[in-house]
Design a protein around this motif. Structure first.
Motif, PDB file in Angstrom:
ATOM      1  N   THR A   1      -1.831  -7.705   7.873  1.00  6.90           N
ATOM      2  CA  THR A   1      -2.418  -6.375   7.771  1.00  6.90           C
ATOM      3  C   THR A   1      -2.933  -6.147   6.354  1.00  6.90           C
ATOM      4  OG1 THR A   1      -0.252  -5.426   7.293  1.00  6.90           O
ATOM      5  CG2 THR A   1      -0.995  -5.356   9.586  1.00  6.90           C
TER       6      THR A   1
ATOM      7  N   GLY B   1      -4.151  -2.520   4.878  1.00  2.00           N
ATOM      8  CA  GLY B   1      -4.461  -1.132   5.190  1.00  2.00           C
ATOM      9  C   GLY B   1      -4.495  -0.955   6.695  1.00  2.00           C
ATOM     10  N   SER B   2      -5.624  -0.496   7.232  1.00  2.00           N
ATOM     11  CA  SER B   2      -5.735  -0.297   8.675  1.00  2.00           C
ATOM     12  C   SER B   2      -6.353  -1.508   9.371  1.00  2.00           C
ATOM     13  CB  SER B   2      -6.571   0.950   8.970  1.00  2.00           C
ATOM     14  OG  SER B   2      -7.890   0.776   8.472  1.00  2.00           O
ATOM     15  N   SER B   3      -6.589  -2.594   8.626  1.00  2.00           N
ATOM     16  CA  SER B   3      -7.187  -3.802   9.197  1.00  2.00           C
ATOM     17  C   SER B   3      -6.110  -4.806   9.600  1.00  2.00           C
ATOM     18  CB  SER B   3      -8.123  -4.432   8.157  1.00  2.00           C
ATOM     19  OG  SER B   3      -8.627  -5.657   8.627  1.00  2.00           O
TER      20      SER B   3
ATOM     21  N   ALA C   1      -6.733  -3.753  14.453  1.00  2.00           N
ATOM     22  CA  ALA C   1      -6.466  -2.488  13.771  1.00  2.00           C
ATOM     23  C   ALA C   1      -4.962  -2.266  13.681  1.00  2.00           C
ATOM     24  CB  ALA C   1      -7.119  -1.326  14.516  1.00  2.00           C
ATOM     25  N   ALA C   2      -4.542  -1.642  12.591  1.00  2.00           N
ATOM     26  CA  ALA C   2      -3.137  -1.311  12.382  1.00  2.00           C
ATOM     27  C   ALA C   2      -3.039   0.160  11.982  1.00  2.00           C
ATOM     28  CB  ALA C   2      -2.538  -2.193  11.291  1.00  2.00           C
ATOM     29  N   ASP C   3      -2.098   0.869  12.604  1.00  2.00           N
ATOM     30  CA  ASP C   3      -1.839   2.270  12.282  1.00  2.00           C
ATOM     31  C   ASP C   3      -0.332   2.446  12.291  1.00  2.00           C
ATOM     32  OD1 ASP C   3      -1.778   4.986  11.904  1.00  2.00           O
ATOM     33  OD2 ASP C   3      -2.677   5.496  13.834  1.00  2.00           O
TER      34      ASP C   3
END
Length: 98
Positions: free
Chosen positions: A26, A28-30, A48-50
């Motif tokens: 990961t 950030g949000s990638s 995507a990562a959240d």
């Protein structure tokens, strides 16, 4: 908890249990990485990562060409979620940090 690292996973598909190894990174949000299994090694796309929630896609060619769409949640050293199998519905998958 970071999703970064190696994960040993099992997908419960209509063709039976399929083993795969995920390498996730990961930023950030990638989300980037690879999935290795019977298909060989495939690059993840649209990752995507959240927080603890992840999503990505992989294009497979066997037994037929399709895009698998994953959604997952990381909980400590466990990962679980669902994968859309094109026209074949949805399968669950789970795994543990290697």
């Amino acid at each position: 908890m970071s999703a970064d690292g190696t994960w040993n996973t099992t997908m419960n598909t209509p063709m039976g249990a399929q083993q795969a190894t995920l390498e996730l990174k990961t930023d950030g949000s990638s989300l980037t990485g690879t999935m290795s299994g019977q298909q060989g090694t495939i690059e993840l796309k649209d990752g995507a990562a959240d927080g603890d929630s992840l999503s990505w896609k992989v294009d497979i060619t066997t037994p037929m060409a399709m895009t698998l769409e994953f959604s997952a949640t990381v909980d400590g050293d466990s990962i679980s979620g669902n994968v859309k199998l094109g026209a074949f519905g949805t399968a669950s998958f789970s795994g543990t940090r290697a």
